[in-house]
Design an enzyme around this catalytic site. Structure first.
Site, PDB file in Angstrom:
ATOM      1  N   GLU A 149      28.115  36.318  46.116  1.00  9.42           N
ATOM      2  CA  GLU A 149      28.501  37.655  46.195  1.00  9.42           C
ATOM      3  C   GLU A 149      28.858  37.978  46.586  1.00  9.42           C
ATOM      4  OE1 GLU A 149      28.827  39.611  42.253  1.00  9.42           O
ATOM      5  OE2 GLU A 149      26.890  37.521  41.398  1.00  9.42           O
ATOM      6  N   SER A 166      30.257  42.600  36.178  1.00  6.23           N
ATOM      7  CA  SER A 166      31.015  43.143  36.786  1.00  6.23           C
ATOM      8  C   SER A 166      30.570  45.142  36.551  1.00  6.23           C
ATOM      9  CB  SER A 166      32.699  42.856  36.890  1.00  6.23           C
ATOM     10  OG  SER A 166      33.186  43.382  38.490  1.00  6.23           O
ATOM     11  N   HIS A 186      31.121  36.209  42.484  1.00  2.00           N
ATOM     12  CA  HIS A 186      31.446  37.100  41.245  1.00  2.00           C
ATOM     13  C   HIS A 186      31.415  36.341  39.920  1.00  2.00           C
ATOM     14  CE1 HIS A 186      31.206  41.467  40.634  1.00  2.00           C
ATOM     15  NE2 HIS A 186      32.657  41.203  40.591  1.00  2.00           N
TER      16      HIS A 186
END
Length: 301
Positions: free
Chosen positions: A242, A149, A272
């Protein structure tokens, strides 16, 4: 152990999505507690060692090793959390699984967080960590940056900074579900709003708090807007559900056009940062094993 299907488990994650309306301390506490709980079995059942060091003023790094770790190679790891939350402690299970899959040590960085420290402070910490590992005797070809991320964004910011400073780059890097464009204008932001746990509101909060008025198209903050020529080999994972999958796809295309070798994996039905939840869904452990094989392949060259 599989507790729920990915779709059912997504609802659990959603209930712990950081709420921009909450006081930051409360959001950080809830995020950390949830992530640690989701990785508790891994941490408790894995033989490992963790050593904390302060490698620059106010910034800690953690040496993480398992019995399989090759001491001659290191993964330089950056956690997720949208630049405002997260730590090594709440990503320890992922670090341990990655260390086992890659057969290497992990050096995980607790980079400075916004709003106390806004852009480009985390990128500066990433570069400092890369320099620190070299001061400890790790040549660049024995260092492989990896992040998830926001941590994946920092990996790319690190590579761009090292390249632009004419320093020696590592041979490759790993980005798991990276944020590559702070504009967040990809079509999947709207298309996947019911398929992911991260929200458009959360993305807006990340941009507002982390950038603090800085240009969202700054190439170090948004690598999609950078000149990518000269970067090393990249391995990227992203899920089809995502919000950020469109942006990642554009980045992969741009990197390949710039001559960067990119191995990109599109994981069907994944949301995610699914890689964190290896105790709950099998696709997470499979993704970690894929990343580990990539890292081993680079080490063997």
């Amino acid at each position: 152990m599989i507790r729920e299907s990915p779709e059912e488990f997504l609802e659990i994650i959603r209930s712990h999505t950081p709420d921009p309306k909450l006081p930051l301390a409360a959001a950080r506490q809830d995020f950390s507690a949830f992530y640690k709980d989701m990785q508790e079995e891994t941490i408790g059942s894995t033989t490992h060692q963790v050593e904390k060091v302060m490698f620059r003023d106010g910034v800690a790094g953690y040496w993480i090793s398992v019995p399989e770790s090759d001491p001659d190679h290191v993964v330089l790891f950056f956690h997720g959390g949208g630049f405002t939350i997260g730590s090594t402690e709440d990503h320890l299970g992922l670090c341990l699984r990655l260390a086992r899959a890659a057969g290497t040590k992990v050096f995980s960085v607790d980079y400075r967080l916004a709003p106390e420290h806004v852009f480009p402070a985390p990128v500066e910490d990433a570069v400092a960590a890369y320099r620190y590992l070299q001061s400890r005797g790790y040549a660049p070809h024995r260092i492989l940056p990896a992040g998830i991320s926001a941590g994946g964004t920092l990996v790319l910011g690190l590579l761009l900074t090292v390249r632009d400073q004419h320093l020696t780059l590592p041979p490759a890097a790993v980005c798991l579900s990276p944020e590559v464009d702070m504009l967040f204008e990809g079509e999947s932001v709207a298309k996947n709003q019911e398929r992911d746990w991260i929200t458009a509101g959360r993305l807006h909060a990340i941009r507002t708090v982390y950038l603090a008025g800085h240009d969202p198209q700054d190439p170090i903050a948004s690598p999609l807007h950078a000149s990518l020529a000269g970067l090393p080999r990249l391995y990227i994972q992203v899920g089809t559900h995502e919000l950020l999958v469109s942006d990642v796809g554009k980045f992969v295309d741009k990197a390949r056009w710039a001559g960067v070798p990119v191995q990109a994996e599109l994981w069907e039905g994944m949301f995610h940062c699914w890689q964190v939840f290896a105790e709950q869904i099998p696709e997470a452990q499979q993704a970690i094993e894929h990343a580990g094989r990539f890292i081993r392949s680079i080490q063997a060259r």
